[in-house]
Design an enzyme around this catalytic site. Structure first.
Site, mmCIF file in Angstrom:
data_model
loop_
_atom_site.group_PDB
_atom_site.id
_atom_site.type_symbol
_atom_site.label_atom_id
_atom_site.label_comp_id
_atom_site.label_asym_id
_atom_site.label_seq_id
_atom_site.Cartn_x
_atom_site.Cartn_y
_atom_site.Cartn_z
ATOM 1 N N GLU A 173 32.986 45.846 43.628
ATOM 2 C CA GLU A 173 33.332 44.899 42.936
ATOM 3 C C GLU A 173 32.145 43.932 43.022
ATOM 4 O O GLU A 173 31.771 43.000 42.257
ATOM 5 C CB GLU A 173 34.313 43.855 43.355
ATOM 6 N N CYS B 93 40.602 49.643 38.622
ATOM 7 C CA CYS B 93 41.711 48.924 38.417
ATOM 8 C C CYS B 93 41.396 47.597 37.848
ATOM 9 O O CYS B 93 42.300 46.553 37.974
ATOM 10 C CB CYS B 93 42.509 48.689 39.750
ATOM 11 N N HIS C 280 43.049 34.584 37.639
ATOM 12 C CA HIS C 280 44.252 35.607 38.130
ATOM 13 C C HIS C 280 45.454 35.169 37.320
ATOM 14 O O HIS C 280 46.535 35.846 37.363
ATOM 15 C CB HIS C 280 44.201 35.368 39.525
#
Ligand code: PEP
Ligand code: MG
Length: 759
Positions: free
Chosen positions: A605, A676, A363
């Site tokens: 996901e 995304c 991240h």
């Protein structure tokens, strides 16, 4: 015995003094095996050979002086073959090399095992004795086991700059090149600013105190602050705890006395160590004394000492943090850079990020991309803690770091930067133009967002909506859950700025590598644990507040509110979330606020969701794919682990097939389909996804115009032909080579980053 040795091996990483711990290890191995000699040779990056790092039994005065070339002697042979060598008559071996004054003459038998880390030889562990006999199998196995454990510690110590070889670190850093993984594209030129995790004792670096009096004063303030905390805690608990339990807190206060811990720490500071380093050293010494005790009660007291250490460290870091000044072009360097560290440096001063741990999918890397800051992740060999104030170039395209670069390298990079800026200006012209192929296929380009500063950057690049608002990011920069009012204000700011464009709010996605300091989740396997929707369904109070804030933020605005649910692995989760969203909607209406019903979508996901995509699409208003996690879970490759980063392949045929299956399922239900993950922001990924029929590509604003330029430069029919060919390929490597060729063939190479000659 093995346990004791394992502990010593671990200490090699944790002790500040690496050389001393390696020496201790040699002494213990020599005793444990009853041999006459145990020596540890480590590769010395500076000289490309081996240096004698420790010895018990040979001439200790030669430690750090004996240097063997890579192919020299039996040590060189063990390293080259990367396997053990067990000899009863070493001096008669053709590779035997006589080292003067080391005192090897009387020893006949030799057992050497390589110290290997991720296929790299870090050194050789050797035992020797006079008696001419081969070491038996058990002895060999013992040494191999130890060496494997030692390898991890040496690699780590090397990475944090405390390894023996770090004596060469100045040489290492001079015109050095370190490899990592591409984290965020771009080239950054600046000066190293080293950060370490807040209140993580084990990773505090040793550092000379700049001013001993100041360090002593900081220490006193931190110790006093902890004392105050303990006294407050005692007062608060007075009514509910029996007297004998409260006595424990008195014991803590005593431990902090000058006659105990505090006194010892002060003594180390007076010898020249900064307060944090002295604290780590003293706490470590005390903890290891407790840990070897037989009495379990006393052993536990080690934990108390450590806890006190962490508390003092917390204050030391807080006091220090406020004072920190950053250079105008800072390159943030850390063993494990966290989102919080990114936020600590003003963005206009942050020119690059380098993390020893993590990968391009962490991240932190995603945030760096969003901020447009070049980043290199997983630079495992980098002596991170030696880079404070050192000049550095970060090449975020290719995952390379240059330390103390030559003038020539700096000017080459400056000219690459210029080329990038020229292309960026060309891209700027596309801002207002639609994202449409040459044969008229219209695609929506939206942005992934999380930081407030993203709004202007996104609108400035012509974003047509928000495809992913990572709501956990603002949660992470607080020290408690934000209230409904606070959340509403923040969300509204984004919705107003984007109006009348659609805004996709993802509900809180914590767990995995995203943690909140005020809501700690401790798990062995966090990516397979309590993450995303699993946490919020278990905590409807958090979920409902967030959804209400989203609904109210959208009141009176024209743009659609889309609520997106992360980590969905079953229909049950979608249904339960919808019930809660409806409840929140009813409550808001009852409060008299006029809001529209939001669209509710799922983020695909998890592989399970791929197989249920059609059912999920039927019950959801829209579907989006989170290809970062989907790739991680499909390929069983931790997106943060540099050791397996090469296996994390977004164009792996299994991933491509899954993406196409999801597209087919969602098209069959005639629902809007977006993506995304990071794949959407790559030129080749965008081509494949467009060919599959994804309607919305959502990406970091940084990539938006580059992707638009690519899509506007090609025909959809070309993209479909490329996809058809890719679907017949069976390995990611083949796909990558083919996609690069196609990019060049179609005249799109300008969208690929320029490569600096590695001269
Ligand atoms: C993803 O997993 O692809 C995604 C968009 O979510 P995140 O990267 O925040 O986990
Ligand atoms: Mg995800």
């Amino acid at each position: 015995m093995l346990n004791v040795l394992r502990k010593i091996v671990q200490d090699v990483t944790q002790e500040g003094d690496f050389a001393a711990s390696v020496q201790r290890l040699a002494e213990h191995i020599q005793q444990a095996l009853g041999t006459e000699v145990c020596s540890i040779y480590l590769t010395s990056n500076g000289s490309n050979g081996y240096v004698l790092a420790a010895t018990q039994g040979l001439n200790a005065a030669r430690i750090g002086e004996v240097l063997l070339a890579q192919d020299q002697g039996l040590v060189g042979l063990v390293g080259r073959r990367a396997e053990p060598l067990n000899l009863d008559d070493a001096p008669s071996h053709p590779n035997f090399y006589f080292v003067p004054e080391i005192g090897e003459e009387p020893f006949n038998s030799f057992l050497g095992v390589p110290i290997l880390h991720q296929g790299r030889v870090l050194g050789v562990l050797v035992v020797q004795q006079r008696e001419p006999r081969r070491f038996d199998e058990a002895e060999e196995a013992f040494l191999i086991t130890l060496s494997a454990q030692l390898a991890t510690s040496v690699a780590h110590a090397e990475a944090v700059g405390s390894a023996f070889v770090a004596d060469d670190s100045t040489e290492l850093i001079e015109n050095g090149l370190f490899k990592g993984f591409a984290g965020a594209p771009g080239i950054g030129i600046g000066v190293g600013v080293v950060m370490h995790p807040i209140a993580d004792l084990d990773s505090v670096p040793s550092r000379q105190a700049e001013d001993i009096t100041t360090e002593l004063m900081l220490l006193d303030r931190a110790v006093e602050a902890v004392r105050n905390d303990i006294r407050t805690l005692m007062r608060d608990l007075q009514a509910s705890l029996p007297q004998e339990e409260l006595a424990l807190f008195d014991a803590y206060l005593h431990m902090l006395d000058d006659s105990a811990l505090a006194g010892d720490i002060r003594a180390v500071v007076r010898q020249g160590q900064w307060a944090q380093g002295a604290l780590r050293k003293v706490i470590r010494q005390h903890v290891s004394r407790f840990e070897v005790m037989d009495d379990p009660y006393l052993r536990e007291r080690g934990t108390d000492v450590k806890d006190l250490g962490v508390r003092v460290l917390g204050y030391l870091q807080r006091i220090r943090e406020k004072k920190t000044q950053f250079p105008p072009k800072a390159i943030l360097v850390g063993e494990e850079v966290t989102p919080g560290m990114l936020a600590a440096i003003p963005v206009e001063q942050l020119h690059g990020v380098i993390s020893v741990r993590g990968s391009g999918n962490s991240h932190v890397a995603i945030l760096a991309r969003a901020m447009g800051i070049p980043a290199v992740m997983g630079a495992v060999d980098l002596p991170a803690y030696d880079l404070e104030g050192v000049s550095i170039i970060v090449d975020g395209h290719y995952g390379e770091v240059y330390t103390r670069p030559s003038q020539q390298r700096v000017s080459e990079n400056l000219s690459l930067l210029e080329q990038e800026q020229v292309f960026a200006e060309e891209l700027n012209e596309l801002k207002e133009l639609p994202c449409v192929t040459q044969d008229g296929w219209r695609l929506q380009l939206w942005v992934n967002i999380g930081l407030t500063g993203d709004i202007n950057r996104s609108l400035d690049r012509g974003a047509e909506g928000i495809g992913l608002f990572r709501t956990e990011v603002p949660f992470m920069s607080q020290d408690r859950f934000p209230t409904e009012v606070e959340q509403r204000a923040l969300y509204r700011e984004h919705m107003e700025a984007f109006e009348p464009r659609p805004v996709t709010m993802r509900t809180l996605d914590i767990g995995g590598d995203k943690s909140l300091s005020y809501f700690p989740i401790q798990e062995d396997n966090p990516f397979l644990g309590w993450r995303g929707i699993r946490v919020t369904l278990d905590h409807p109070e958090i979920f409902l507040v967030q959804v209400r804030a989203m609904l109210k933020a959208n009141a009176g605005l024209l743009g659609d509110l889309r609520i997106m649910l992360p980590m969905i692995s079953s229909l049950t989760e979608l249904r339960r979330a919808k019930v809660l969203i409806n409840q929140a909607y009813d409550e808001v209406i009852e409060e008299g606020v006029q809001v529209k019903r939001p669209q509710v979508g799922v983020l695909i996901e998890v592989p399970a969701a791929v197989y249920q995509a059609r059912l999920l699409a039927k019950e959801a208003d829209f579907v989006a794919v989170g290809s970062n996690d989907l790739t991680q879970y499909l390929l069983a490759v931790d997106r943060n682990n540099p050791r397996v980063a090469e296996l994390y392949q977004e164009v792996h045929p299994a991933v491509i097939t899954a993406l196409r299956e999801v597209a087919r399922a969602v098209h069959a239900e005639e629902k809007p389909l977006g993506i995304c993950g990071e794949l959407a922001g790559t030129p080749a990924g965008a081509i494949l996804l467009m060919a599959m029929g994804y309607h919305v590509l959502s990406m970091n604003a940084t990539h938006l115009l580059r992707v638009k330029w690519v899509i506007r430069s090609i025909k959809r029919s070309d993209a479909r032909r490329i996809l058809a060919r890719v679907m017949r390929m069976d390995a990611a490597e083949e796909v990558t080579v083919y996609l690069n060729q196609e990019m060049v063939r179609l005249g799109l190479s300008k969208a690929m980053p320029a490569r600096l000659g590695s001269a």
